[in-house]
Every structure is written in C-alpha cells, then in structure tokens.
Design an enzyme around this catalytic site. Sequence first.
Site, mmCIF file in Angstrom:
data_model
loop_
_atom_site.group_PDB
_atom_site.id
_atom_site.type_symbol
_atom_site.label_atom_id
_atom_site.label_comp_id
_atom_site.label_asym_id
_atom_site.label_seq_id
_atom_site.Cartn_x
_atom_site.Cartn_y
_atom_site.Cartn_z
ATOM 1 N N GLU A 147 -9.670 -9.683 -8.088
ATOM 2 C CA GLU A 147 -8.674 -8.643 -7.776
ATOM 3 C C GLU A 147 -7.465 -8.714 -8.718
ATOM 4 O O GLU A 147 -6.913 -7.680 -9.101
ATOM 5 C CB GLU A 147 -8.242 -8.778 -6.310
ATOM 6 C CG GLU A 147 -9.367 -8.405 -5.343
ATOM 7 C CD GLU A 147 -9.002 -8.620 -3.881
ATOM 8 O OE1 GLU A 147 -9.878 -8.396 -3.033
ATOM 9 O OE2 GLU A 147 -7.850 -9.009 -3.590
ATOM 10 N N ARG A 202 2.123 -7.113 8.981
ATOM 11 C CA ARG A 202 1.494 -5.937 9.602
ATOM 12 C C ARG A 202 2.080 -5.673 10.993
ATOM 13 O O ARG A 202 2.287 -4.519 11.374
ATOM 14 C CB ARG A 202 -0.027 -6.103 9.631
ATOM 15 C CG ARG A 202 -0.648 -5.841 8.238
ATOM 16 C CD ARG A 202 -2.082 -6.267 8.167
ATOM 17 N NE ARG A 202 -2.757 -5.766 6.967
ATOM 18 C CZ ARG A 202 -3.928 -6.208 6.548
ATOM 19 N NH1 ARG A 202 -4.564 -7.161 7.203
ATOM 20 N NH2 ARG A 202 -4.481 -5.697 5.456
ATOM 21 N N HIS A 259 -2.216 -5.401 1.458
ATOM 22 C CA HIS A 259 -3.516 -6.034 1.208
ATOM 23 C C HIS A 259 -3.301 -7.489 0.842
ATOM 24 O O HIS A 259 -2.310 -7.829 0.197
ATOM 25 C CB HIS A 259 -4.222 -5.335 0.036
ATOM 26 C CG HIS A 259 -5.412 -6.105 -0.475
ATOM 27 N ND1 HIS A 259 -6.649 -6.023 0.117
ATOM 28 C CD2 HIS A 259 -5.539 -7.023 -1.480
ATOM 29 C CE1 HIS A 259 -7.493 -6.829 -0.522
ATOM 30 N NE2 HIS A 259 -6.840 -7.444 -1.495
ATOM 31 N N LYS A 262 0.826 -1.220 0.000
ATOM 32 C CA LYS A 262 0.000 0.000 0.000
ATOM 33 C C LYS A 262 0.862 1.273 0.000
ATOM 34 O O LYS A 262 2.069 1.222 0.290
ATOM 35 C CB LYS A 262 -0.938 -0.038 1.213
ATOM 36 C CG LYS A 262 -1.993 -1.153 1.137
ATOM 37 C CD LYS A 262 -2.939 -1.089 2.334
ATOM 38 C CE LYS A 262 -4.036 -2.136 2.233
ATOM 39 N NZ LYS A 262 -4.992 -2.035 3.385
ATOM 40 N N PHE A 311 -15.207 3.888 7.293
ATOM 41 C CA PHE A 311 -13.811 4.117 6.909
ATOM 42 C C PHE A 311 -13.612 4.187 5.394
ATOM 43 O O PHE A 311 -12.497 4.394 4.927
ATOM 44 C CB PHE A 311 -12.909 3.023 7.505
ATOM 45 C CG PHE A 311 -13.263 1.613 7.103
ATOM 46 C CD1 PHE A 311 -12.778 1.068 5.914
ATOM 47 C CD2 PHE A 311 -14.074 0.825 7.905
ATOM 48 C CE1 PHE A 311 -13.098 -0.227 5.532
ATOM 49 C CE2 PHE A 311 -14.403 -0.482 7.533
ATOM 50 C CZ PHE A 311 -13.916 -0.999 6.344
ATOM 51 N N ARG A 351 -2.948 -14.563 4.037
ATOM 52 C CA ARG A 351 -3.640 -13.861 5.123
ATOM 53 C C ARG A 351 -2.922 -14.121 6.458
ATOM 54 O O ARG A 351 -2.806 -13.216 7.288
ATOM 55 C CB ARG A 351 -5.110 -14.309 5.223
ATOM 56 C CG ARG A 351 -5.981 -13.920 4.049
ATOM 57 C CD ARG A 351 -6.225 -12.434 3.923
ATOM 58 N NE ARG A 351 -6.860 -11.846 5.073
ATOM 59 C CZ ARG A 351 -7.478 -10.649 5.052
ATOM 60 N NH1 ARG A 351 -7.558 -9.946 3.925
ATOM 61 N NH2 ARG A 351 -8.006 -10.153 6.131
ATOM 62 N N ASN A 374 -2.016 0.136 6.901
ATOM 63 C CA ASN A 374 -1.518 -1.149 7.400
ATOM 64 C C ASN A 374 -0.670 -1.899 6.371
ATOM 65 O O ASN A 374 -0.618 -3.122 6.366
ATOM 66 C CB ASN A 374 -2.680 -1.995 7.928
ATOM 67 C CG ASN A 374 -3.730 -2.240 6.879
ATOM 68 O OD1 ASN A 374 -3.589 -1.807 5.741
ATOM 69 N ND2 ASN A 374 -4.788 -2.935 7.251
ATOM 70 N N TYR A 402 -12.420 -1.565 -3.629
ATOM 71 C CA TYR A 402 -12.960 -1.726 -2.271
ATOM 72 C C TYR A 402 -14.479 -1.527 -2.218
ATOM 73 O O TYR A 402 -15.019 -1.193 -1.170
ATOM 74 C CB TYR A 402 -12.266 -0.758 -1.310
ATOM 75 C CG TYR A 402 -10.896 -1.226 -0.861
ATOM 76 C CD1 TYR A 402 -10.741 -2.375 -0.084
ATOM 77 C CD2 TYR A 402 -9.749 -0.517 -1.208
ATOM 78 C CE1 TYR A 402 -9.491 -2.800 0.343
ATOM 79 C CE2 TYR A 402 -8.481 -0.937 -0.779
ATOM 80 C CZ TYR A 402 -8.375 -2.080 -0.002
ATOM 81 O OH TYR A 402 -7.143 -2.499 0.423
HETATM 82 N N1 UDP Z 1 -9.818 -0.274 7.280
HETATM 83 C C1 UDP Z 1 -9.825 0.853 8.096
HETATM 84 N N2 UDP Z 1 -10.566 0.821 9.258
HETATM 85 C C2 UDP Z 1 -11.294 -0.268 9.631
HETATM 86 C C3 UDP Z 1 -11.272 -1.404 8.815
HETATM 87 C C4 UDP Z 1 -10.530 -1.378 7.646
HETATM 88 O O1 UDP Z 1 -9.202 1.866 7.781
HETATM 89 O O2 UDP Z 1 -11.933 -0.232 10.696
HETATM 90 C C5 UDP Z 1 -9.038 -0.254 6.041
HETATM 91 C C6 UDP Z 1 -7.684 -0.977 6.192
HETATM 92 O O3 UDP Z 1 -6.732 -0.324 5.336
HETATM 93 C C7 UDP Z 1 -8.044 -2.359 5.683
HETATM 94 C C8 UDP Z 1 -8.986 -2.032 4.524
HETATM 95 O O4 UDP Z 1 -9.747 -0.923 5.014
HETATM 96 O O5 UDP Z 1 -6.895 -3.083 5.266
HETATM 97 C C9 UDP Z 1 -9.932 -3.138 4.101
HETATM 98 O O6 UDP Z 1 -10.624 -3.591 5.244
HETATM 99 P P1 UDP Z 1 -10.817 -5.156 5.534
HETATM 100 O O7 UDP Z 1 -11.788 -5.289 6.649
HETATM 101 O O8 UDP Z 1 -11.118 -5.856 4.244
HETATM 102 O O9 UDP Z 1 -9.372 -5.585 6.090
HETATM 103 P P2 UDP Z 1 -8.232 -6.496 5.444
HETATM 104 O O10 UDP Z 1 -8.912 -7.552 4.612
HETATM 105 O O11 UDP Z 1 -7.351 -5.590 4.631
HETATM 106 O O12 UDP Z 1 -7.493 -7.072 6.629
HETATM 107 MG MG MG Z 2 -10.360 -7.391 3.125
#
Ligand code: UDP
Ligand code: MG
Length: 142
Positions: A127, A103, A116, A10, A58, A86, A113, A50
């Site tokens: 994706e 992370r 992705h 990112k 968010f 993951r 973070n 997204y």
């Molecule tokens: N995100 C955020 N606040 C939140 C949850 C998610 O800013 O409370 C952002 C963060 O950058 C995250 C992305 O949105 O990686 C996508 O969210 P997701 O829940 O899909 O998390 P991920 O799959 O990336 O762990």
């Molecule tokens: Mg996600």
Amino acid sequence: MGNRTLAIIKPDAVKRNLIGQIIKEITAAGFKIKAMKMVRLNKDSAGGFYEVHKGRPFYNNLVEFMTSGPCVPIVLEKDNAVLDFRKLIGATDPADADEGTIRKLFALSKSENVIHGSDSDDNAALEIAHFFSRKELLENYQ
Ligand code: UDP
Ligand code: MG
C-alpha cells in the site's frame, strides 16, 4: 513486526475538514509521519487499492466513495505500527469501535469511516508503494 503502516484520511473526513483533528490523534498516539500527500484517486487507482474486495457487495460503493474527492495517504512509523494503528482507528463500523478510537470519534457510518489502516506488514509495504515512490520516501526520511 514491521514499523511502518499506511493510513489514508478518506474523502468524507477531508470534506468534513477533519484532517487536522485526525492527524492530532495519530501523532498523540506516538506515530511519526514519514510521508504525506493529498490526492484524488481515479477508478483504476481506488479499484486496484481495494482489489482484495472485488466482488464483495460493497465494492462498487467503496470505489465510488474513495474517488468522490481528495484523500490524504500518510506513511506512519512506530514500533508495531500495523497492529497499533489498527487499534487506534477501531472497528470498521464505528458502532462497533471502542471508545476513543478515531472511527468512534469521527466516523458516521461503516462505509464512510474516515480512515484506512493497513492490516498486515506485507499489505503495508504494498500500500505504501501504491502511493509513494522510493524517492518520495527517501526524500522525506528523517
Ligand atoms: N466497507 C463497507 N461495507 C462493509 C465493509 C467495508 O462499506 O460491509 C468499506 C469501508 O469503507 C471499509 C472498506 O470498505 O473501511 C474496506 O473494508 P475492510 O473490511 O478492509 O475494513 P477496514 O480494514 O477498513 O476496517
Ligand atoms: Mg481492510
């Protein structure tokens, strides 16, 4: 289980000059890089990527963050790629991420973070297609 997933280094990580260190963790964990590029997303592209989070509190910040500078999408290959990746990246919030995860090692906040990872085989396919043409994937096929 499928053998491909999409990673994105990112914009926060690119700005902090962490591309090399993050790729080192990914390849040390046994993932093979099948395709990679550096791109700057626009609002439509980041918003589309997204889309599933549209309406969440968010979402606007997330689109702003993902368009704030270049990012590095990467197609990765390994047995059980989605789940293993993951595990390698850790929880969304670095405060909750396991020791040794990408992370936990590098991320500074839940929003910024550093990386992705796709959350299912179906989403990995969608994706990957968001960033890479068939031609780019075939040309890079090893
Ligand atoms: N995100 C955020 N606040 C939140 C949850 C998610 O800013 O409370 C952002 C963060 O950058 C995250 C992305 O949105 O990686 C996508 O969210 P997701 O829940 O899909 O998390 P991920 O799959 O990336 O762990
Ligand atoms: Mg996600």
